[in-house]
Design an enzyme around this catalytic site. Structure first.
Site, mmCIF file in Angstrom:
data_model
loop_
_atom_site.group_PDB
_atom_site.id
_atom_site.type_symbol
_atom_site.label_atom_id
_atom_site.label_comp_id
_atom_site.label_asym_id
_atom_site.label_seq_id
_atom_site.Cartn_x
_atom_site.Cartn_y
_atom_site.Cartn_z
ATOM 1 N N LYS A 165 -2.216 -2.514 8.081
ATOM 2 C CA LYS A 165 -3.217 -2.051 8.938
ATOM 3 C C LYS A 165 -3.478 -2.530 10.235
ATOM 4 C CE LYS A 165 -6.536 -0.958 4.973
ATOM 5 N NZ LYS A 165 -7.662 -1.255 4.478
ATOM 6 N N TYR A 211 -9.636 -10.777 -6.278
ATOM 7 C CA TYR A 211 -8.882 -10.745 -7.477
ATOM 8 C C TYR A 211 -9.080 -12.025 -8.453
ATOM 9 C CZ TYR A 211 -6.527 -7.204 -5.094
ATOM 10 O OH TYR A 211 -6.551 -5.953 -4.245
ATOM 11 N N HIS A 263 -3.895 -9.101 3.741
ATOM 12 C CA HIS A 263 -5.301 -9.270 4.042
ATOM 13 C C HIS A 263 -5.457 -10.213 5.229
ATOM 14 C CE1 HIS A 263 -6.309 -8.222 -0.428
ATOM 15 N NE2 HIS A 263 -6.140 -6.973 0.306
ATOM 16 N N ARG A 322 -0.956 -2.095 -6.697
ATOM 17 C CA ARG A 322 -1.206 -3.245 -5.798
ATOM 18 C C ARG A 322 -2.179 -4.212 -6.539
ATOM 19 N NH1 ARG A 322 -1.201 -4.517 -0.346
ATOM 20 N NH2 ARG A 322 -3.563 -4.954 0.503
ATOM 21 N N HIS A 337 -2.758 2.169 -5.597
ATOM 22 C CA HIS A 337 -3.403 1.098 -5.444
ATOM 23 C C HIS A 337 -3.601 0.218 -6.853
ATOM 24 C CE1 HIS A 337 -4.800 -0.233 -1.678
ATOM 25 N NE2 HIS A 337 -5.904 -0.900 -2.034
ATOM 26 N N ARG A 367 0.843 -1.187 0.229
ATOM 27 C CA ARG A 367 -0.090 -0.011 -0.104
ATOM 28 C C ARG A 367 0.999 0.976 -0.051
ATOM 29 N NH1 ARG A 367 -2.064 -3.446 3.965
ATOM 30 N NH2 ARG A 367 -4.148 -4.408 3.595
#
Length: 308
Positions: free
Chosen positions: A183, A288, A279, A256, A253, A159
């Site tokens: 995150k 995806y 994730h 990414r 992004h 990211r």
């Protein structure tokens, strides 16, 4: 006293918004449009007053908004517009219940439709390579930095905030890996490909020393010697895409998404991609796989002689 019609009740609610709530003219007009369509819907179903409306009627109204009504000249609404219309309808029913017009607020439990899942936008490999080649030159410290930044973003699917948060110590040349902080502060170690390794090493040797002004641990520096900002990093990609001749919108992004899509196209396991992307759930990563399936469908439709 004659029973109020839905039109009468709508008028009273709009007056309430204008006089008692002091709502702006544009807001009232928006409510008037939404409730006008709701009123038409109720009349078409032979519903004369709000006391006859059920929760299922309100839910069916949302379905009709999405479907549209060609006979009435009403186009289907997008999910965002449906959600806005529901706000108007729920406010109307809440007011009617508070005023004692109806015994209960039948719209209270109705929720707007979930927005359709948008597939991530990825770039073909040749367009990604064109962006990387246009990122910068070896003749300027910022050019070396820009090339290193974009190579890293695509090489490990970072990211943008993860990339600009990197310190020099997070990059391990010997292990050919980088430590990213995702995150929630969750860390992961991600392998870095050869071209990105070479670009980062070139930047560290010939680019970063010319930018640094003080003791600064950040890997990517701005022209003043501080940590590169998110906005500046974003602009690096936009400028590179423009120089590469791409006429489509790109963002960090996008690289990414391209990283994940190209891995899956190459046969990578979805759970490995999940770990690389950081994730928390594989469900997030599985979107995806929809991209790659759609790509296969397009290829099949154009290449197979009996596809149509």
């Amino acid at each position: 006293m004659p029973t109020e019609t839905v039109a009468d009740q709508v008028t009273r609610y709009l007056d309430h918004l204008t006089v008692e709530r002091g709502a702006a003219t544009n807001t009232v007009n928006s409510y008037r449009r939404d409730l006008g369509r709701y009123e038409q819907y109720l009349v078409a179903r032979s519903i004369g007053g709000l006391d006859e409306v059920t929760t299922d009627d309100v839910r069916e109204f949302l379905v009709e908004l999405r479907r549209g009504d060609s006979d009435a000249g009403l186009a289907p609404l997008a999910d965002s517009s449906i959600a806005r219309t529901l706000v108007s309808v729920r406010g109307f029913h809440k007011f009617a219940a508070a005023e004692g017009v109806v015994a209960a607020d039948v719209a209270h439990e109705v929720r707007p439709p979930r927005p359709a899942r948008r597939l991530p936008k990825s770039l073909p490999i040749d367009e990604v390579l064109a962006i990387l080649e246009s990122a910068g030159t070896d003749e300027h410290p910022r050019g070396l930095r820009d090339r290193a930044l974009l190579e890293l973003l695509y090489s490990c699917g970072a990211r943008i905030t993860e990339a600009i948060s990197l310190d020099i110590d997070d990059f391990d040349t010997d292990a050919r890996a980088v430590r990213l902080r995702g995150k929630g502060g969750k860390e992961r170690v991600v392998p870095v490909g050869g071209p990105a390794i070479a670009a980062i090493e070139a930047y560290l040797v010939r680019g970063r020393p010319a930018l640094v002004r003080r003791a600064e641990p950040a890997l990517f520096l701005n022209a003043r010697g501080g940590r590169l900002s998110r906005q500046s990093a974003w602009q690096v990609l936009v400028d590179a895409a423009r120089r590469a001749g791409l006429d489509k919108a790109v963002s960090p992004h996008t690289l990414r998404h391209s990283f994940a899509t190209h891995l899956l196209d190459g046969g990578a396991d979805v759970r490995v991609v999940q770990e690389l992307l950081g994730h928390a759930s594989v469900t997030t990563t599985q979107v995806y796989t929809l991209v790659t399936v759609n790509t296969m469908r397009e290829v099949y439709a154009t290449a197979h002689p009996r596809a149509r």
